[in-house]
Design a protein around this motif. Sequence first.
Motif, PDB file in Angstrom:
ATOM      1  N   GLY A  59     -26.576  26.558  -6.160  1.00  0.00           N
ATOM      2  CA  GLY A  59     -26.076  27.199  -4.950  1.00  0.00           C
ATOM      3  C   GLY A  59     -27.145  27.938  -4.168  1.00  0.00           C
ATOM      4  N   ILE A  60     -28.339  28.087  -4.757  1.00  0.00           N
ATOM      5  CA  ILE A  60     -29.442  28.790  -4.102  1.00  0.00           C
ATOM      6  C   ILE A  60     -30.465  27.801  -3.571  1.00  0.00           C
ATOM      7  CG2 ILE A  60     -31.243  30.545  -4.352  1.00  0.00           C
ATOM      8  CD1 ILE A  60     -28.414  31.621  -4.617  1.00  0.00           C
ATOM      9  N   ASN A  61     -31.053  26.998  -4.480  1.00  0.00           N
ATOM     10  CA  ASN A  61     -32.015  25.984  -4.036  1.00  0.00           C
ATOM     11  C   ASN A  61     -31.624  24.572  -4.446  1.00  0.00           C
ATOM     12  OD1 ASN A  61     -32.659  26.056  -6.771  1.00  0.00           O
ATOM     13  ND2 ASN A  61     -34.489  27.310  -6.453  1.00  0.00           N
ATOM     14  N   ILE A  62     -30.435  24.423  -5.039  1.00  0.00           N
ATOM     15  CA  ILE A  62     -29.829  23.103  -5.257  1.00  0.00           C
ATOM     16  C   ILE A  62     -28.339  23.266  -5.008  1.00  0.00           C
ATOM     17  CG2 ILE A  62     -29.539  23.483  -7.743  1.00  0.00           C
ATOM     18  CD1 ILE A  62     -29.910  20.459  -8.139  1.00  0.00           C
ATOM     19  N   ILE A  63     -27.704  22.287  -4.361  1.00  0.00           N
ATOM     20  CA  ILE A  63     -26.301  22.442  -3.997  1.00  0.00           C
ATOM     21  C   ILE A  63     -25.426  22.541  -5.246  1.00  0.00           C
ATOM     22  CG2 ILE A  63     -26.596  21.306  -1.779  1.00  0.00           C
ATOM     23  CD1 ILE A  63     -25.357  18.798  -2.930  1.00  0.00           C
ATOM     24  N   SER A  64     -24.330  23.299  -5.143  1.00  0.00           N
ATOM     25  CA  SER A  64     -23.475  23.567  -6.301  1.00  0.00           C
ATOM     26  C   SER A  64     -22.690  22.338  -6.745  1.00  0.00           C
ATOM     27  CB  SER A  64     -22.496  24.702  -5.979  1.00  0.00           C
ATOM     28  OG  SER A  64     -23.181  25.869  -5.622  1.00  0.00           O
ATOM     29  N   GLU A  65     -22.179  21.575  -5.791  1.00  0.00           N
ATOM     30  CA  GLU A  65     -21.365  20.402  -6.081  1.00  0.00           C
ATOM     31  C   GLU A  65     -21.962  19.184  -5.373  1.00  0.00           C
ATOM     32  OE1 GLU A  65     -18.930  20.391  -8.167  1.00  0.00           O
ATOM     33  OE2 GLU A  65     -18.792  22.577  -8.475  1.00  0.00           O
ATOM     34  N   PRO A  66     -21.820  18.005  -5.960  1.00  0.00           N
ATOM     35  CA  PRO A  66     -22.387  16.817  -5.298  1.00  0.00           C
ATOM     36  C   PRO A  66     -21.665  16.514  -3.998  1.00  0.00           C
ATOM     37  CG  PRO A  66     -21.008  16.172  -7.154  1.00  0.00           C
ATOM     38  CD  PRO A  66     -21.137  17.672  -7.220  1.00  0.00           C
ATOM     39  N   VAL A  67     -22.394  15.925  -3.059  1.00  0.00           N
ATOM     40  CA  VAL A  67     -21.801  15.500  -1.797  1.00  0.00           C
ATOM     41  C   VAL A  67     -21.635  13.985  -1.862  1.00  0.00           C
ATOM     42  CG1 VAL A  67     -24.047  15.285  -0.661  1.00  0.00           C
ATOM     43  CG2 VAL A  67     -21.999  15.611   0.712  1.00  0.00           C
ATOM     44  N   THR A  68     -20.540  13.492  -1.273  1.00  0.00           N
ATOM     45  CA  THR A  68     -20.156  12.091  -1.454  1.00  0.00           C
ATOM     46  C   THR A  68     -20.264  11.308  -0.152  1.00  0.00           C
ATOM     47  OG1 THR A  68     -18.606  12.716  -3.203  1.00  0.00           O
ATOM     48  CG2 THR A  68     -18.301  10.553  -2.198  1.00  0.00           C
ATOM     49  N   ILE A  69     -20.839  10.134  -0.230  1.00  0.00           N
ATOM     50  CA  ILE A  69     -20.764   9.141   0.843  1.00  0.00           C
ATOM     51  C   ILE A  69     -19.767   8.097   0.377  1.00  0.00           C
ATOM     52  CG2 ILE A  69     -21.985   7.286   2.029  1.00  0.00           C
ATOM     53  CD1 ILE A  69     -22.695   9.928   3.169  1.00  0.00           C
ATOM     54  N   SER A  70     -18.611   8.020   1.068  1.00  0.00           N
ATOM     55  CA  SER A  70     -17.551   7.112   0.648  1.00  0.00           C
ATOM     56  C   SER A  70     -17.880   5.682   1.030  1.00  0.00           C
ATOM     57  CB  SER A  70     -16.220   7.526   1.280  1.00  0.00           C
ATOM     58  OG  SER A  70     -15.878   8.838   0.898  1.00  0.00           O
ATOM     59  N   MET A  71     -17.156   4.765   0.402  1.00  0.00           N
ATOM     60  CA  MET A  71     -17.374   3.344   0.669  1.00  0.00           C
ATOM     61  C   MET A  71     -17.022   3.032   2.110  1.00  0.00           C
ATOM     62  SD  MET A  71     -15.917   0.058  -1.386  1.00  0.00           S
ATOM     63  CE  MET A  71     -16.887   0.484  -2.806  1.00  0.00           C
ATOM     64  N   ARG A  72     -17.951   2.423   2.840  1.00  0.00           N
ATOM     65  CA  ARG A  72     -17.706   2.046   4.228  1.00  0.00           C
ATOM     66  C   ARG A  72     -17.204   0.602   4.295  1.00  0.00           C
ATOM     67  NH1 ARG A  72     -22.341   4.958   3.817  1.00  0.00           N
ATOM     68  NH2 ARG A  72     -23.646   3.132   3.633  1.00  0.00           N
ATOM     69  N   LYS A  73     -16.810   0.210   5.468  1.00  0.00           N
ATOM     70  CA  LYS A  73     -16.286  -1.147   5.649  1.00  0.00           C
ATOM     71  C   LYS A  73     -17.323  -2.153   5.182  1.00  0.00           C
ATOM     72  CE  LYS A  73     -14.040  -4.115   8.999  1.00  0.00           C
ATOM     73  NZ  LYS A  73     -13.511  -4.236  10.358  1.00  0.00           N
ATOM     74  N   ASN A  74     -16.938  -3.026   4.276  1.00  0.00           N
ATOM     75  CA  ASN A  74     -17.874  -3.904   3.598  1.00  0.00           C
ATOM     76  C   ASN A  74     -17.997  -5.235   4.334  1.00  0.00           C
ATOM     77  OD1 ASN A  74     -19.147  -5.614   1.634  1.00  0.00           O
ATOM     78  ND2 ASN A  74     -18.633  -4.050   0.099  1.00  0.00           N
ATOM     79  N   ALA A  75     -19.229  -5.565   4.739  1.00  0.00           N
ATOM     80  CA  ALA A  75     -19.463  -6.812   5.477  1.00  0.00           C
ATOM     81  C   ALA A  75     -19.097  -8.017   4.616  1.00  0.00           C
ATOM     82  CB  ALA A  75     -20.927  -6.896   5.902  1.00  0.00           C
ATOM     83  N   GLU A  76     -19.286  -7.871   3.278  1.00  0.00           N
ATOM     84  CA  GLU A  76     -18.954  -8.962   2.362  1.00  0.00           C
ATOM     85  C   GLU A  76     -17.472  -9.303   2.444  1.00  0.00           C
ATOM     86  OE1 GLU A  76     -18.636  -9.728  -2.446  1.00  0.00           O
ATOM     87  OE2 GLU A  76     -19.712  -7.979  -1.667  1.00  0.00           O
ATOM     88  N   TYR A  77     -16.636  -8.249   2.569  1.00  0.00           N
ATOM     89  CA  TYR A  77     -15.188  -8.479   2.666  1.00  0.00           C
ATOM     90  C   TYR A  77     -14.851  -9.246   3.930  1.00  0.00           C
ATOM     91  CZ  TYR A  77     -10.264  -7.634   3.305  1.00  0.00           C
ATOM     92  OH  TYR A  77      -8.929  -7.798   3.508  1.00  0.00           O
ATOM     93  N   VAL A  78     -15.442  -8.825   5.058  1.00  0.00           N
ATOM     94  CA  VAL A  78     -15.157  -9.472   6.339  1.00  0.00           C
ATOM     95  C   VAL A  78     -15.534 -10.944   6.283  1.00  0.00           C
ATOM     96  CG1 VAL A  78     -15.686  -9.492   8.785  1.00  0.00           C
ATOM     97  CG2 VAL A  78     -15.435  -7.318   7.582  1.00  0.00           C
ATOM     98  N   GLU A  79     -16.724 -11.221   5.731  1.00  0.00           N
ATOM     99  CA  GLU A  79     -17.200 -12.601   5.660  1.00  0.00           C
ATOM    100  C   GLU A  79     -16.318 -13.434   4.730  1.00  0.00           C
ATOM    101  OE1 GLU A  79     -21.222 -15.027   4.265  1.00  0.00           O
ATOM    102  OE2 GLU A  79     -21.188 -12.849   4.344  1.00  0.00           O
ATOM    103  N   LYS A  80     -15.850 -12.797   3.647  1.00  0.00           N
ATOM    104  CA  LYS A  80     -15.116 -13.538   2.627  1.00  0.00           C
ATOM    105  C   LYS A  80     -13.701 -13.890   3.055  1.00  0.00           C
ATOM    106  CE  LYS A  80     -14.049 -13.266  -2.307  1.00  0.00           C
ATOM    107  NZ  LYS A  80     -14.205 -12.461  -3.532  1.00  0.00           N
TER     108      LYS A  80
END
Length: 597
Positions: A478-499
């Motif tokens: 919480g001082i020089n490293i964040i207390s909890e991890p931050v998340t990047i959620s799954m974005r729209k997948n190009a593989e799905y669109v193509e498939k």
Amino acid sequence: MKKIFYKKPAIPVLACIILLLLISGLGKSFSQYIEENDIEKEDTKEVKRILEKESQKEGTLPAYIAYNIKAIKVPYLNDAIRISWNINPNYDDQFIIGRSNEIIDTKERALSALSVTVINSKSKNIYIDEGLKPGTYYYVILAKDKIYKRDIELYRDINYTSLPVIIDVPEVKSNHVMNIFAKSVGGKKILVTWEHLSLPGNVYYVYRSNSVIDSENNLRRAKRVGVVVNNDEYLDEDIEDTDREYYYAVTLKDSRGIENPDLVPDQNYTTKAVVFKKTVTASITDISATLIDLRDIKIKWKLTGESGDPDIIGFELYRSGEMINRPDKIDSAIHIKSLDKSVQYYIDKVDFTGEFFYAVLLKRKGGIINVTLERGENYTDEPVIVANTFKIVSIHAEPEGSNIIVKWNYSGITEDKLYKIYRTVRNISSVNNLKEKNFLATVDITDKSYTDVNVPVGKYFYGIVPLKKTKGYRVLKGINIISEPVTISMRKNAEYVEKYSGDREYREETRDIDLIIKRTFFSGYFREAIKELKKAVKNSDNKRDIAKAKLFLGRSYIEIGQYRRALKYLIMRDARKYFPDETKFWRDFAMLRVNRR
């Protein structure tokens, strides 16, 4: 004050509760236990209330937790609340009383609460919060050091109030003055008029102030300048300073000798200031305060319009531990220096640590000081923090699309301004755990932020270390490293669109709920699942399929971290009817996540 922190506690009831739960629920997950025992929301609240009351017992609260907080309305006043508390006398740091219009039961609400005042263990354990508008008010008391570290601990009815204190709109009586009006009429005179009430024995009291007289408290502070009998006007000739703003109120004293203190805007008190035609052309702008050395603060400002205001002779400089945003706060601030008008900066050499705010006021011939205050123009709205040594005091990160913004705060001053930002998938305890691939960039510590762009999907910890002198550098949560991890959620997948976008069979069978769920949700394409399931809900005429679609809409929103949207679908009647066990389990799961935020 009774000390409650030093006795060794007896075996707490909490331990017995936990032991019984372990025996009865051995081998079950927390969620299974909740589901099988059908613990409802109200029961969970009651358990939490018991646990918090148990934690209040002697010896169980840390010294940095204020306790026994209470807030009550002050009798006979319509705009004041009395707050009381207890603090461990051995805790030396300061505490901040915060106020909000909603219960302060989460970290986010605590950090966004309005700071009312600063206290410590030597302060009186009573504070009167006055001048309040009608509304609902809650309070919290937190250690200042914990606020800076964003390390917030909240205990119901211990360090925050759970019951609101309500300031009611005052009941307006019919016998108050109406249609008040005030204007300057030449020289140093102001004429105040109102609608005369045809009641026997009427006496009017005329009040004047440099701020709006919109409460009983402000009425008591105002100066009574006149008493009028059976008339509807008063000429105020006692104006000395034509550079200030003036507001008026007129109250009615009836034949019984009772003065009606009820105040109604633009009826018996003015909301627009009377300003004399002679306007102040000179003004102070662009004030700033910067720490330039360990104990030296440089205050700068600009003087504009001086040529049109020849009476300006200089400035008065003030310092305070709180923002100097009202005339009454000037009285409690420390007067630092009187300066000539040719000087537009000053270096304040402070000999102690703390937070400092500044105000610069214009001074005219005859010693007249203009106390008009403009935020960011002639008073500072951000504190300058003076610490013993340079240190980073907090760090946090938040996602923005596919990017993550890392922000930090620091105090003190240092010559070594270059630091390195790093990213890891695990929380680390030492800089020795870092590898070269973890480091993202070198930054100037005074920039206070860094943006990590196009971050891959996942959870990450961010931290900051000096470019040099890393030996012995401690990693502090919480001082020089964040207390909890931050998340990047799954974005729209190009593989799905193509498939699937060209899959004719899929397009023709979009009403097959199981096929949609199999191809989207169970393949990890949660955003596509939401899109297709919403279409299915609109197009299907099968009630069970619609209910199943809503269940998996809720689960899809849970997978991308949008728990409130998930609850919207999980509480729907048809979903609960056809899938009672599944909706209850995932509803409880989402509620737990919402309550933790």
